[in-house]
Each structure stands twice: as structure tokens, then as C-alpha cells.
Design an enzyme around this catalytic site. Sequence first.
Site, mmCIF file in Angstrom:
data_model
loop_
_atom_site.group_PDB
_atom_site.id
_atom_site.type_symbol
_atom_site.label_atom_id
_atom_site.label_comp_id
_atom_site.label_asym_id
_atom_site.label_seq_id
_atom_site.Cartn_x
_atom_site.Cartn_y
_atom_site.Cartn_z
ATOM 1 C CB ALA A 48 -21.405 -6.569 -19.677
ATOM 2 C CD GLU A 116 -23.116 -11.324 -11.452
ATOM 3 O OE1 GLU A 116 -22.247 -11.979 -12.048
ATOM 4 O OE2 GLU A 116 -23.454 -10.182 -11.795
ATOM 5 C CG HIS A 232 -26.025 -16.548 -18.546
ATOM 6 N ND1 HIS A 232 -27.248 -16.553 -17.922
ATOM 7 C CD2 HIS A 232 -25.291 -15.595 -17.914
ATOM 8 C CE1 HIS A 232 -27.256 -15.634 -16.966
ATOM 9 N NE2 HIS A 232 -26.066 -15.038 -16.939
ATOM 10 N NE ARG A 278 -22.765 -17.358 -15.315
ATOM 11 C CZ ARG A 278 -22.346 -16.180 -15.737
ATOM 12 N NH1 ARG A 278 -21.656 -16.083 -16.839
ATOM 13 N NH2 ARG A 278 -22.633 -15.097 -15.082
ATOM 14 C CG HIS A 340 -22.797 -15.895 -21.139
ATOM 15 N ND1 HIS A 340 -23.457 -14.768 -21.562
ATOM 16 C CD2 HIS A 340 -22.140 -15.539 -20.000
ATOM 17 C CE1 HIS A 340 -23.221 -13.772 -20.713
ATOM 18 N NE2 HIS A 340 -22.410 -14.220 -19.764
ATOM 19 N NE ARG A 375 -17.211 -15.499 -17.885
ATOM 20 C CZ ARG A 375 -18.158 -14.578 -17.697
ATOM 21 N NH1 ARG A 375 -17.875 -13.440 -17.114
ATOM 22 N NH2 ARG A 375 -19.388 -14.784 -18.111
HETATM 23 P P1 FAD Z 1 -16.115 -7.260 -27.105
HETATM 24 O O1 FAD Z 1 -16.673 -6.285 -26.148
HETATM 25 O O2 FAD Z 1 -16.992 -8.389 -27.511
HETATM 26 O O3 FAD Z 1 -15.644 -6.487 -28.396
HETATM 27 C C1 FAD Z 1 -15.183 -7.178 -29.532
HETATM 28 C C2 FAD Z 1 -14.814 -6.165 -30.587
HETATM 29 O O4 FAD Z 1 -14.084 -6.797 -31.625
HETATM 30 C C3 FAD Z 1 -15.997 -5.494 -31.269
HETATM 31 O O5 FAD Z 1 -15.694 -4.122 -31.415
HETATM 32 C C4 FAD Z 1 -16.055 -6.149 -32.645
HETATM 33 O O6 FAD Z 1 -16.589 -5.343 -33.659
HETATM 34 C C5 FAD Z 1 -14.580 -6.364 -32.881
HETATM 35 N N1 FAD Z 1 -14.255 -7.393 -33.868
HETATM 36 C C6 FAD Z 1 -14.467 -8.729 -33.807
HETATM 37 N N2 FAD Z 1 -13.991 -9.318 -34.919
HETATM 38 C C7 FAD Z 1 -13.466 -8.338 -35.695
HETATM 39 C C8 FAD Z 1 -12.855 -8.322 -36.959
HETATM 40 N N3 FAD Z 1 -12.671 -9.433 -37.688
HETATM 41 N N4 FAD Z 1 -12.445 -7.124 -37.459
HETATM 42 C C9 FAD Z 1 -12.639 -5.964 -36.773
HETATM 43 N N5 FAD Z 1 -13.223 -5.941 -35.567
HETATM 44 C C10 FAD Z 1 -13.628 -7.110 -35.041
HETATM 45 N N6 FAD Z 1 -18.782 -10.177 -18.183
HETATM 46 C C11 FAD Z 1 -18.647 -9.643 -16.955
HETATM 47 O O7 FAD Z 1 -17.545 -9.613 -16.404
HETATM 48 N N7 FAD Z 1 -19.743 -9.137 -16.314
HETATM 49 C C12 FAD Z 1 -20.983 -9.120 -16.867
HETATM 50 O O8 FAD Z 1 -21.921 -8.622 -16.270
HETATM 51 C C13 FAD Z 1 -21.140 -9.693 -18.149
HETATM 52 N N8 FAD Z 1 -22.366 -9.733 -18.732
HETATM 53 C C14 FAD Z 1 -22.461 -10.174 -20.033
HETATM 54 C C15 FAD Z 1 -23.695 -10.116 -20.668
HETATM 55 C C16 FAD Z 1 -23.810 -10.482 -21.998
HETATM 56 C C17 FAD Z 1 -25.137 -10.402 -22.687
HETATM 57 C C18 FAD Z 1 -22.654 -10.944 -22.700
HETATM 58 C C19 FAD Z 1 -22.754 -11.346 -24.141
HETATM 59 C C20 FAD Z 1 -21.436 -11.048 -22.051
HETATM 60 C C21 FAD Z 1 -21.327 -10.661 -20.717
HETATM 61 N N9 FAD Z 1 -20.109 -10.719 -20.050
HETATM 62 C C22 FAD Z 1 -19.987 -10.195 -18.799
HETATM 63 C C23 FAD Z 1 -18.884 -11.077 -20.773
HETATM 64 C C24 FAD Z 1 -18.166 -9.787 -21.191
HETATM 65 O O9 FAD Z 1 -19.124 -8.833 -21.567
HETATM 66 C C25 FAD Z 1 -17.223 -10.028 -22.364
HETATM 67 O O10 FAD Z 1 -16.388 -11.117 -22.085
HETATM 68 C C26 FAD Z 1 -16.352 -8.797 -22.594
HETATM 69 O O11 FAD Z 1 -17.156 -7.655 -22.735
HETATM 70 C C27 FAD Z 1 -15.497 -8.994 -23.838
HETATM 71 O O12 FAD Z 1 -14.815 -7.799 -24.095
HETATM 72 P P2 FAD Z 1 -13.811 -7.756 -25.307
HETATM 73 O O13 FAD Z 1 -13.176 -6.415 -25.263
HETATM 74 O O14 FAD Z 1 -12.942 -8.937 -25.278
HETATM 75 O O15 FAD Z 1 -14.725 -7.916 -26.609
HETATM 76 C C1 SIN Z 2 -24.916 -11.701 -15.903
HETATM 77 O O1 SIN Z 2 -25.211 -10.539 -15.669
HETATM 78 O O2 SIN Z 2 -25.600 -12.669 -15.552
HETATM 79 C C2 SIN Z 2 -23.684 -11.980 -16.694
HETATM 80 C C3 SIN Z 2 -22.506 -11.907 -15.830
HETATM 81 C C4 SIN Z 2 -21.327 -12.521 -16.496
HETATM 82 O O3 SIN Z 2 -21.445 -13.183 -17.512
HETATM 83 O O4 SIN Z 2 -20.219 -12.365 -15.956
#
Ligand code: FAD
Ligand code: SIN
Length: 523
Positions: A48, A116, A232, A278, A340, A375
Site C-alpha cells: 500500500a 487522492e 486503479h 478512480r 486493484h 471504494r
Molecule cells: P492482505 O494484506 O492482502 O493479506 C492477505 C494475507 O492472507 C496474506 O498474509 C496472505 O498470505 C494470506 N492468505 C491468503 N490466502 C491464504 C490461504 N489460502 N492460506 C493462508 N494464508 C492466506 N488501501 C488503502 O487504504 N490505502 C492505500 O494506500 C492502498 N494502496 C494499495 C496499493 C497496492 C499496490 C495494493 C495492491 C493495494 C492497496 N490498497 C490500499 C488496498 C489495501 O492495501 C488492501 O485492501 C489491504 O491491505 C488488505 O489487507 P488484508 O489484511 O485484507 O489482506
Molecule cells: C494509491 O496509493 O494510489 C492506492 C490507494 C488505495 O488504493 O487506496
Amino acid sequence: MNTKTDFLIIGGGISGLTLAIKLARLSPANEILLITKENLEEGSTFYAQGGIACVWNDTDSIDKHIQDTLKAGDGLCNEEIVKKILIQAPERINELIDIGVNFTRNENGEYDLGKEGGHSERRVLHVNDQTGQNIELKLIKAVKKIDNIEIKEHWCAINLYAKNFQCSGAYVLDQESVNIHNIAAKATILATGGAGKIYLYTTNPDVASGDGIAMAYRAGAIIANMEFFQFHPTCLYHPYAKSFLITEAMRGEGAVLKDIRGKEFMQNYHPSKELAPRDIVSRAIDAELKRTGDDHVLLDIASKKSPDFIKSHFPGVYDACLKFGIDITKEPIPVVPAAHYCCGGVLTKIDGSTKVKNLYVIGESAYTGLHGANRLASNSLLEGLVCAHECAHTIIKNIKNLHINEFEEWEPGNAVPSTEAVVITQNWDEIRRFMWNYVGIVRTDLRLQRAKKRINLLLDEINQYYWDFKIEKNLVELRNLATVAKLIIVSAISRKESRGIHFNLDYPNKSKMSRPTTLRRPW
Ligand code: FAD
Ligand code: SIN
């Protein structure tokens, strides 16, 4: 192999780690097992960039943040949930600060607030452009200090054990020993993140294969709003760059989009130009690419800001682009839209509870009603924090009613080791390509029907393969990917309108009445 724990957390991103810390603090006598299918830090959280949205100063107000969220969600947010989540932002973010997250400050020593798309105010707390990495590493450090949390990396959950809408734990593959554990738990929590790997081009890391959504669906949970997959606008376009995002915060600081001949175009699509929501920016780029036949557009910060400003505000993007020979202080960045964020997911309350007893889902795998049809940027890290907090409190409140129900070991039947890995890669590639072409930024009924035919065929093939061959991670992911692809296709077909990020040329307008799409097994 039989294993028992009080709480089984599947996933080590912001939601899983926060939940583990909160459960451990609320109930130090209980055992917590947290598993991840790759290294602990690997997940969307780590990548992120932009930051976390939060009303932090007096010029802003919760009401403005609520209105921006509802506007982005285009009529499908649950307003009560929106309020409950956004109002908690300062408290939850202060907890991150307490564990050492160093949000960037300005020259006056105050937290620097980024802007943003879709936000009417500057309200995004960030750690330069590496917010997620800083949060993830600080959470991991905090988790590792807690005795009653056990962590298992490279343990991949295969399936939940659920009977009569009650979950007793999960079957989990230890990828090193190749043993399958049946882990019985009082409560099982899916914090498995998103599903971007369904699409050919995505900002998501490889772990984002929709496992949690598919497992919950098979266990009988309700899945909501899967047609709303957010694209995105700006992913780096380079033959060797895999999934690298160029943060929206760069447009917040004045970067402009241009076609490859240097002509700006966003003024033709929305009055807020580069800072439109977006979905609008992604569709605008898609339309430009289709109109011109070009492969990519350009994002220009070099002509808007000084090299010092760029390097200090966007060090992560600067370094990453330089590795591919692009100096963003001197030249524009080639970009394309990419899948995204999965706005839909397992239908839950704010505390992650689902229709399946003792099964909770938090983070990107869940659909709480915060995001509706689209979102608002930087609201998802916040959702992960708040829902983990609520989930911990609900579980501990009910702990007296929770029991471990042991269940039978995994039955391998006549499965033999797979000799043809090519079948998995072939099916995986096929799904990702037709999802991109037929179920992408702009959809039509004909394309969706084509996608449905193909996914039905592939699901038959994959199910056969799943039972005939020994379980391995790729196969688990492929099966889940195919299930989630079908959930997206079926949901998209059922929505006879265009709204938020779902855009169907056959129904270009919004219908007067609209509600979330829900699916439950069997389709
Ligand atoms: P994740 O952080 O994706 O973690 C998932 C976990 O589940 C991992 O540990 C993985 O190994 C585990 N897992 C999955 N399947 C299995 C399985 N079958 N068995 C065991 N483990 C498993 N959001 C914002 O609010 N602000 C931002 O600036 C932003 N920037 C982003 C930039 C990028 C490049 C991306 C990809 C997303 C961004 N987002 C942002 C979205 C945000 O990062 C995610 O929605 C959020 O981090 C998801 O968190 P989570 O805990 O749900 O899952
Ligand atoms: C970004 O930094 O552009 C991602 C932010 C988000 O997906 O919330």
C-alpha cells in the site's frame, strides 16, 4: 495431522495482524494461531502506498469524509456502517502510532495529509509512498513480542471445515512438509485479502487469489457485490515490471495524464480531471487507449514538481522506476489501468461475523457495506483496522459459548502426484485473460455470456483435477480463482445497469432502484 487452537487467523496483512494483537491483549490465556501462505509480510498491505484516510484536522469533518465515501459508493454503501467505520479512524490510527508507525510530518511538525481522487479534503495519513510496508513491519514486530500468538508461514488454507452453517476450523497445507493439518478452532477468521490475480493486469501481489472468498462461499456464507472490481488508473507499464502501482497521491500533488503525444485528456471526461473518482479516470484511460490504439498513457509529475519534491515525497516510486530506466524527475511515467481492489466479498457485519457460525471475515475479503459500488481511495486499510478491532471484541465477548469441535483428517482418496503442471498454468492464464477482456473495465452482455461459458468449462476441468491429484498451493489457488471468477461473472450478468465501477455498454445508465448483489451456494 490434528492441531487445535482457540483462534485460527488465516492471513497476515493489516487485518489479520491487528486482530491477533487485539485478541491476545483482550484474552492472554487463549492460544492464537496465525497462518500465511507465503512469508508473513507478503500481501497487499505491504505494497500500500497512498495511506490511510482519516479526518485529522479542523478544516475537515467526519461528515465530509462520509459524504465523499457515499458519493464514491454510488448509492450502494451502507450509511450506518460508513459512519461507524469512519468515526473510529483517529482512535485506530493512534494505535498504529503507538506501535511505532512513523507517519510523515510536514515542515511544521504536523502530520502531512495527502490528497487522492474523490476526497474533498486532504486527509490521507501516509509514510511517504511506502505506508503499507511501514505498517506491516511495525505490526509484525508487535505480534512477534506476544507469547500466545503462534505464526506459521507457508501454510496454505485449503478449505474450511463447515457443516450445517457452523465452522469448526480449516484444512491447511504445510508447504514444506507437505502435511495437511486439520486445525480445529473455537473461531476461524479469514483475513485473506483480495483477488486481483483473477485479472491479467493487476497491482496485487501473487497471494491475492481470492482464497478466503471462495472458501467462505463453499462453507455457505453469503457473497455480495462481486461485480464491483476496482481498477486503479495508474500501474507502471514496462515489460519487466510486475504489478507496480504509481500512487494516486502523485495526481494529488499535481501529476497530469497525457497521451503518448503529450496531449492532456482528463478535461474531456470530468471537471475534477486527474482527481475524479478512480473508476472515471480508469475508464477515461481505457477509452483513450481504445481510441488511439496506443499501449499506454503517460503520467507526468516531472514538469509539475521539482526533483527534490519528487524524490522526498515519492522515494519508493522514484527508486522503482529508476530500476526500469525511468527517471521520474525528468520524464513522464508510462502507465495503464490494472485490477486493484475487490469491493465485494463475504457479507459481514462490522465485526466480521458471517451467516456461518464461528466464521469471521475481515479486511479486503469482506463486504461490510463501506465501499458500495466503488471504494474511496485509502479507505481500505482503515476498514481492516476497524473491523479487526470490532471482531476481537465480539469474539472475546462470546468466548464462553465457543468450543473446539474436532473433525476428521483430510482424506486424500486415490489422489496421485500431478505430472502435468502445465494444466494449472494453462487454466490460470486462460481465466486471467478472458476476465481482463470480457469482464474488465467496460463490459457487455455478450462478453459476459462468453466468459460464463468458459468459466463453466474450466470449473469442470479444475474440479476433476482437484480430486484426482495431490493438493498443492497452485491447485488450491486455481480452484479458488475460478470460483471467484464465476462469482464476479454471475454478479455482473445479474446487474442490469451501470453503477460505480460496474460499467456495461448494454445498460449505460443507473436504474432507479438498486441493491447489493448477493450469491449463496449453489449459484
Ligand atoms: P492482505 O494484506 O492482502 O493479506 C492477505 C494475507 O492472507 C496474506 O498474509 C496472505 O498470505 C494470506 N492468505 C491468503 N490466502 C491464504 C490461504 N489460502 N492460506 C493462508 N494464508 C492466506 N488501501 C488503502 O487504504 N490505502 C492505500 O494506500 C492502498 N494502496 C494499495 C496499493 C497496492 C499496490 C495494493 C495492491 C493495494 C492497496 N490498497 C490500499 C488496498 C489495501 O492495501 C488492501 O485492501 C489491504 O491491505 C488488505 O489487507 P488484508 O489484511 O485484507 O489482506
Ligand atoms: C494509491 O496509493 O494510489 C492506492 C490507494 C488505495 O488504493 O487506496
